[in-house]
Design a protein around this motif. Structure first.
Motif, PDB file in Angstrom:
ATOM      1  N   ASN A   1     -13.817  41.269  17.509  1.00  0.00           N
ATOM      2  CA  ASN A   1     -13.243  40.719  18.749  1.00  0.00           C
ATOM      3  C   ASN A   1     -13.830  39.376  19.136  1.00  0.00           C
ATOM      4  OD1 ASN A   1     -13.374  44.039  19.824  1.00  0.00           O
ATOM      5  ND2 ASN A   1     -11.470  42.938  19.426  1.00  0.00           N
ATOM      6  N   GLY A   2     -15.100  39.198  18.753  1.00  0.00           N
ATOM      7  CA  GLY A   2     -15.721  37.944  19.181  1.00  0.00           C
ATOM      8  C   GLY A   2     -16.989  37.633  18.418  1.00  0.00           C
ATOM      9  N   ILE A   3     -17.432  36.400  18.599  1.00  0.00           N
ATOM     10  CA  ILE A   3     -18.676  35.958  17.963  1.00  0.00           C
ATOM     11  C   ILE A   3     -19.487  35.198  19.021  1.00  0.00           C
ATOM     12  CG2 ILE A   3     -19.713  34.597  16.107  1.00  0.00           C
ATOM     13  CD1 ILE A   3     -16.901  34.598  14.753  1.00  0.00           C
ATOM     14  N   GLU A   4     -20.749  35.564  19.170  1.00  0.00           N
ATOM     15  CA  GLU A   4     -21.631  34.768  20.026  1.00  0.00           C
ATOM     16  C   GLU A   4     -22.405  33.816  19.126  1.00  0.00           C
ATOM     17  OE1 GLU A   4     -23.199  35.406  23.404  1.00  0.00           O
ATOM     18  OE2 GLU A   4     -21.844  37.003  24.051  1.00  0.00           O
TER      19      GLU A   4
ATOM     20  N   ALA B   1     -17.658  34.732  10.982  1.00  0.00           N
ATOM     21  CA  ALA B   1     -18.978  34.650  11.610  1.00  0.00           C
ATOM     22  C   ALA B   1     -20.011  34.165  10.608  1.00  0.00           C
ATOM     23  CB  ALA B   1     -19.373  36.010  12.187  1.00  0.00           C
ATOM     24  N   GLU B   2     -19.957  34.745   9.408  1.00  0.00           N
ATOM     25  CA  GLU B   2     -20.931  34.353   8.386  1.00  0.00           C
ATOM     26  C   GLU B   2     -20.788  32.875   8.042  1.00  0.00           C
ATOM     27  OE1 GLU B   2     -23.438  36.189   7.506  1.00  0.00           O
ATOM     28  OE2 GLU B   2     -22.599  37.668   8.906  1.00  0.00           O
ATOM     29  N   ALA B   3     -19.546  32.392   8.018  1.00  0.00           N
ATOM     30  CA  ALA B   3     -19.298  30.993   7.666  1.00  0.00           C
ATOM     31  C   ALA B   3     -19.907  30.047   8.699  1.00  0.00           C
ATOM     32  CB  ALA B   3     -17.797  30.748   7.548  1.00  0.00           C
ATOM     33  N   LEU B   4     -19.937  30.479   9.990  1.00  0.00           N
ATOM     34  CA  LEU B   4     -20.463  29.617  11.056  1.00  0.00           C
ATOM     35  C   LEU B   4     -21.951  29.340  10.894  1.00  0.00           C
ATOM     36  CD1 LEU B   4     -18.717  31.037  14.249  1.00  0.00           C
ATOM     37  CD2 LEU B   4     -18.208  28.911  13.041  1.00  0.00           C
TER      38      LEU B   4
END
Ligand SMILES: Nc1ncnc2c1ncn2[C@@H]1O[C@H](COP(=O)(O)OP(=O)(O)OP(=O)(O)O)[C@@H](O)[C@H]1O
Ligand SMILES: [Mg+2]
Lengths: 225, 404
Positions: B222-225, B88-91
């Motif tokens: 579980n997921g990333i928004e 997530a942080e990389a996105l």
């Protein structure tokens, strides 16, 4: 010599009905001078109405020449003919031909409407003419509220409203009793003599024809002299 | 003949046959009213869908852990445990990404004093509420610091408030899930049903770490928004995200993705397009009735021309030109369709208002539908009035005069 108001040269008219060709007018030559009162007589089917319709620019000849006050009518298009009927000609028919459910004064206004005359002037002029034919009290009557003689007076007022030089009457008294006929004929005579309107009238009755200065007899599509 | 005189003539002719004029105009009235009401229903549906989509965040992408394949056995969505907070942080580094909100989900039985309620407890970061554009009704959000500390706090949705607390104030109270006790620090505003019909308010949000460590004992997410800058970016960043996560998960070219990307923008576009199609469909069906109304005008005008042949002949004998006759009849047709249009607009607005009041439909009368419907009515008048009017103006004077 003055120019004739009507000049016709060998006018022919044919009708085709169910493949049968009727030769209704067989070479009519005719000159009528301004101010004349002419009666046209002849047996039924001799072509009187046909001739009158051509003179009135309601129909066109199949061949021959026709000049109205020197203008060549056979070269005019439909709108020019309409203008001519509006300004130069007045019609009185045997069956009156008034607009139904329309008041006397509105009937008289119709030619002025197509001449582009304004509302107020239309009304004034129409009233004037109805008064002249003795119907000043019947301005708002519709045709079915008027007698035959009165209806023919309305038609006469309508024919005169644009001050035409030529008045065409196809059996104007054909549907009227003798007393009423005399009234209408008096009006026509007065118009001819006082106002100098040229009058052409078709009639079956010889004593009515005596009102005219000149009498033409049509037989089988040709004029007798 | 002057335009005013022509208009008067036309109005008078129609007035003489009031009942017939009304019946003739009725076709146009119904047609215009139908167009306006139908388009109002379509536009209402479009509005409703748009507002539902807005509540979901239309520029958002959802990334969820995916399936894995081991020796031919393929598992379903959400069964792999490879998606990490670091992904997530990389996105965040990708251009076009505005915000990133990692999350974990769990289903629990929540208890407060004597009551209990089965709901989901999702672990999120404060950013999640920004991505979802979801404000608080009261209290406050948990902080990034509380996420770092895995603090026992939570923010709850309106359905949970209703089911667990009823009329007692929820703020400051403690909810129990299994052995974990969380203090309620905030209450979210109601969001209503999602476009798929699920209740978006039946949820408890706790710090991501609290749910991971203290409730589930896991390290993955579980997921990333992902919130994109705009609709276009939402479409264009999908392949970039895919590439980045594959790299991070060290997937070989012959291996399938171990995650799934759901593009909300795509969904939104589909829904909007279908709502638009629906709108057009309703409008065009209604237009057919307008067309039928026009044919009614033509029919009556043709009858009228025949009936009035003698009148036309008299007018021609007295000097009416072709255009005078043409305009007389064309104006009658135009007045019929124009007046029908105006009455139809009023009837259509009335119909839409009645639907809004007495039915489930959401309606929205639009200015352009009024303009379009009225314009079409006039066009119909010209189109179907022209033929009878031309027919009248081309009659030959002597034949019209002799007509019995
Ligand atoms: N529209 C028409 N179609 C075919 N034939 C016609 C038409 N109008 C007139 N005719 C024929 O042309 C001839 C002349 O007719 P017209 O109406 O001019 O006679 P008329 O002299 O006016 O008769 P009447 O005194 O009975 O009115 C007649 O034979 C008639 O049958
Ligand atoms: Mg005759």
């Amino acid at each position: 010599m003055a120019e004739p108001i009507i000049r016709m040269e060998s006018v022919h008219k044919y009708y085709a009905l169910d493949g049968v060709r009727v030769h209704a007018l067989r070479g009519i030559d005719l000159n009528v001078m301004p101010g004349e009162f002419v009666a046209i007589m002849g047996p039924s089917g001799s072509g009187k109405s046909t001739l009158m319709n051509i003179i009135g620019c309601l129909d066109v000849p199949d061949s021959g020449g026709y000049w109205l006050s020197g203008a060549d009518v056979t070269r005019m298009n439909v709108d020019e003919l309409a203008g001519l009927r509006n300004r130069a000609l007045g019609f009185v028919f045997q069956g009156f031909n008034l607009l139904a459910r329309t008041s006397a004064v509105e009937n008289v206004e119709v030619p002025l409407l197509y001449a582009g005359v304004g509302r107020v002037q239309r009304r004034t002029r129409a009233r004037e003419l109805l008064q002249r034919v003795g119907l000043g009290e019947r301005l708002n009557h519709t045709p079915n509220q008027l007698s035959g003689g009165q209806q023919q007076r309305v038609a006469l007022a309508r024919a005169l409203v644009n001050r035409p030089a030529l008045l065409l009457a196809d059996e104007p008294t054909g549907n009227l009793d003798s007393a009423t006929s005399v009234e209408i004929l008096d009006l026509l005579t007065e118009l001819n003599q006082k106002d100098g309107v040229t009058v052409l009238m078709i009639t079956h009755e010889p004593d009515i024809a005596t009102r005219a200065q000149r009498k033409l007899v049509l037989r089988d599509g040709t004029l007798e002299s | 003949m002057s335009a005013l005189a022509a208009l008067q003539l036309a109005v008078r002719a129609l007035w003489r046959n009031k009942m017939r004029a009304l019946l003739t105009a009725l076709g146009v009235i119904i047609g215009v009213a139908a167009v306006i009401t139908m388009v109002a229903i379509g536009a209402g549906a479009q509005k409703r869908i748009a507002s539902q989509l807005d509540s979901m965040g239309t520029n958002n992408l959802t990334i969820r852990s995916g399936s894995s394949a081991h020796g031919g056995v393929r598992t379903g969505v959400g069964t792999t445990h490879t998606l990490m907070l670091a992904d997530a942080e990389a996105l965040r580094e990708l251009p076009g990404v505005v915000a990133v909100a990692p999350n974990v989900r769990s289903s629990v039985q929540a208890r407060f004093r004597g009551t209990n309620w089965g709901t989901s407890v999702d672990g999120v970061t404060p950013e999640f509420f920004a991505v979802r554009d979801w404000p608080l009704a009261e209290g406050e959000l948990f902080t990034a610091r509380e996420v770092a500390l895995a603090a026992p706090v939570c923010v709850i949705g309106q359905t949970v408030v209703k089911e667990l607390f009823g009329l007692t104030p929820a703020l400051g109270e403690t909810i129990l899930f299994k052995s974990l006790a969380c203090r309620v620090v905030g209450v979210l505003v109601a969001k209503g049903a999602s476009a798929f019909g699920s209740d978006q308010d039946d949820v408890i949000y706790a710090p991501l770490t609290t749910v991971q460590r203290n409730l589930l004992g896991i390290t993955y997410i579980n997921g990333i928004e992902v919130q994109a800058a705009n609709r276009a970016a939402a479409f264009s960043i999908v392949p970039e995200i895919k590439k980045l996560i594959r790299q991070r998960h060290r997937l070989r070219d012959d291996q399938e993705d171990d995650f799934r990307i759901f593009n909300r923008a795509e969904l939104a576009q589909t829904a909007e397009t279908s709502a638009q199609v629906f709108s057009w469909l309703l409008g065009s069906i209604a237009s057919v009735s307008l067309l039928v109304g026009g044919i009614g005008i033509m029919n009556i005008m043709l009858v009228s021309v025949t009936e009035r042949t003698r009148e036309i002949g008299i007018r021609m004998a007295l000097g009416a030109r072709r255009n005078d006759i043409l305009w007389q009849f064309l104006l009658e047709a135009l007045i019929l369709s124009g007046a029908g249009g105006v009455i139809g607009i009023l009837a259509g607005m009335g119909g839409a208002a009645a639907l809004a009041k007495f039915s489930e439909f959401q309606v929205s009368v639009t200015m352009w539908s009024i303009i379009m419907a009225f314009g079409s009515a006039l066009l119909v008048g010209v189109f179907f009035g022209l033929h009878p009017a031309r027919k009248a103006s081309h009659l030959r004077p002597i034949e019209a005069l002799r007509y019995e």
